[in-house]
Scaffold this active site. Structure first.
Site, PDB file in Angstrom:
ATOM      1  N   ASN A  25      -5.260   5.444   2.069  1.00  0.00           N
ATOM      2  CA  ASN A  25      -6.625   5.473   1.051  1.00  0.00           C
ATOM      3  C   ASN A  25      -7.533   5.633   2.464  1.00  0.00           C
ATOM      4  OD1 ASN A  25      -9.038   4.912   0.204  1.00  0.00           O
ATOM      5  ND2 ASN A  25      -9.080   2.912  -0.048  1.00  0.00           N
ATOM      6  N   LYS A  54     -10.512   6.151   2.265  1.00  0.00           N
ATOM      7  CA  LYS A  54     -12.007   6.413   2.010  1.00  0.00           C
ATOM      8  C   LYS A  54     -12.987   7.318   2.620  1.00  0.00           C
ATOM      9  CE  LYS A  54     -10.343   1.523   3.027  1.00  0.00           C
ATOM     10  NZ  LYS A  54     -10.778   0.392   3.956  1.00  0.00           N
ATOM     11  N   HIS A 107     -10.567  -1.064  -5.984  1.00  0.00           N
ATOM     12  CA  HIS A 107     -10.511  -1.404  -4.738  1.00  0.00           C
ATOM     13  C   HIS A 107     -11.992  -1.901  -4.595  1.00  0.00           C
ATOM     14  CE1 HIS A 107     -11.263  -1.231   0.120  1.00  0.00           C
ATOM     15  NE2 HIS A 107      -9.685  -0.581  -0.807  1.00  0.00           N
ATOM     16  N   GLU A 156     -13.731  -3.005  -1.935  1.00  0.00           N
ATOM     17  CA  GLU A 156     -14.751  -2.029  -1.416  1.00  0.00           C
ATOM     18  C   GLU A 156     -15.843  -1.806  -3.043  1.00  0.00           C
ATOM     19  OE1 GLU A 156     -13.255   0.244   0.854  1.00  0.00           O
ATOM     20  OE2 GLU A 156     -13.001  -1.158   2.027  1.00  0.00           O
ATOM     21  N   GLU A 185      -4.369  -6.966  -2.319  1.00  0.00           N
ATOM     22  CA  GLU A 185      -5.256  -6.764  -1.184  1.00  0.00           C
ATOM     23  C   GLU A 185      -6.013  -7.911  -0.826  1.00  0.00           C
ATOM     24  OE1 GLU A 185      -5.340  -2.441   0.023  1.00  0.00           O
ATOM     25  OE2 GLU A 185      -7.101  -3.250  -1.142  1.00  0.00           O
ATOM     26  N   GLY A 213      -8.998  -4.124   6.911  1.00  0.00           N
ATOM     27  CA  GLY A 213     -10.163  -3.320   7.700  1.00  0.00           C
ATOM     28  C   GLY A 213     -10.718  -4.377   8.383  1.00  0.00           C
ATOM     29  N   SER A 238      -5.109  -4.557   6.805  1.00  0.00           N
ATOM     30  CA  SER A 238      -5.012  -3.930   7.486  1.00  0.00           C
ATOM     31  C   SER A 238      -3.478  -3.708   8.348  1.00  0.00           C
ATOM     32  CB  SER A 238      -5.386  -5.607   9.201  1.00  0.00           C
ATOM     33  OG  SER A 238      -6.459  -5.280   8.447  1.00  0.00           O
TER      34      SER A 238
HETATM   35  P1  PGA Z   1      -6.777  -1.117   5.872  1.00  0.00           P
HETATM   36  O1  PGA Z   1      -8.134  -0.505   4.381  1.00  0.00           O
HETATM   37  O2  PGA Z   1      -5.701  -0.905   5.684  1.00  0.00           O
HETATM   38  O3  PGA Z   1      -7.872  -0.810   6.317  1.00  0.00           O
HETATM   39  O4  PGA Z   1      -7.353  -3.202   5.080  1.00  0.00           O
HETATM   40  C1  PGA Z   1      -7.317  -1.530   3.754  1.00  0.00           C
HETATM   41  C2  PGA Z   1      -7.013  -0.868   1.849  1.00  0.00           C
HETATM   42  O5  PGA Z   1      -8.823  -0.747   2.204  1.00  0.00           O
HETATM   43  O6  PGA Z   1      -6.921  -0.211   1.466  1.00  0.00           O
END
Ligand code: PGA
Length: 252
Positions: free
Chosen positions: A9, A11, A97, A99, A169, A175, A215
């Protein structure tokens, strides 16, 4: 069919030039030239979906959108529809997601509509969900996950599930550099598979790919992916680096 999936992803990262560079590096570094029992997916921004899809078209790399609107068309300035995605050859879309839930107020009810529209348009959905840190601390994480899945997905017919990939997730791991332990991931993934079995059937549950996200990186991927019910990863930060991303893919 249940397959291992490594999905990146991107983003709101990578302009056209950076997208081209990352795809070039991925194509050069990929050992798999043919589709096997595992899949590799990248998810660029809307504006780069078309060129990225063109660049990867003779390879095993697939392309997913990061979002879509639930209406088929109309006066929704700034939005992108399922049919627009389909018309440029996109077959998969990420929905829900954290976010989008946090910064764009996407609720379970809204996500249910998006899933419905995606299914109607024959798109595959990578559906994201997961608990907040406070939920985990108060040991409410199983309830939260069950509620998210019930509200957005458990109204679907059996037949729609061949278009669903799940991505658990935990929000506290996205993140942050903090990852769920392999035991925590396996425990939740098994819980999720059992929920599908309860609401549908064990047979169906066994066909669903359940990805872990939060992560995941080259250094912890193998341990996470070796769990019986962890069928891949949805990767943010580590997907922006071709070596990291391919190491994760190759660790399956
Ligand atoms: P990350 O993000 O690997 O940077 O933690 C995962 C995601 O948001 O799908």
């Amino acid at each position: 069919m249940r397959k291992y999936i490594i999905a990146g992803n991107w983003k709101m990262n990578n302009d056209l030039g950076a997208s081209k560079l990352l795809i070039t590096n991925l194509l050069n570094g990929l050992v798999d030239k043919k589709s096997t029992e595992k899949r590799i997916i990248v998810s660029p921004s809307f504006v780069n979906l078309y060129p990225v899809n063109e660049w990867v078209k003779d390879s095993v790399i697939e392309v997913a959108a990061q979002n879509m609107h639930f209406e088929q068309s109309g006066a929704f300035t700034g939005e992108v529809s399922a049919s627009m995605l389909k018309s440029i050859g996109i077959k998969t879309v990420i929905i829900g997601h954290s976010e989008r839930r946090t910064f764009f107020n996407e609720t379970d009810e809204l996500l249910a509509k998006k899933v419905e529209t995606a299914i109607q348009n024959e798109l595959e959905v990578i559906f994201c969900f997961g608990e907040q840190l406070a939920d985990r601390k108060s040991e409410n994480h199983f309830n939260v996950v069950e509620a998210q899945l019930s509200k957005a997905l458990f109204q679907l017919k059996n037949s729609a599930w061949n278009q669903i990939v799940l991505a658990y997730e935990p929000v506290w791991a996205i993140g942050t550099g903090e990852t769920a332990s392999p035991e925590q991931a396996q425990e939740m993934h098994l819980f999720i598979r059992n929920l599908i079995a309860k609401n549908y059937s064990q047979e169906l549950a066994n066909t669903i790919s359940i990805l872990y996200g939060g992560s995941m990186k080259a250094s912890n991927a193998k341990e996470l992916l070796s769990n019986l019910d962890v069928d891949g990863g949805l990767i943010g930060g580590a997907a922006l680096n071709s070596e990291e991303f391919l190491t994760i893919y190759n660790s399956i």
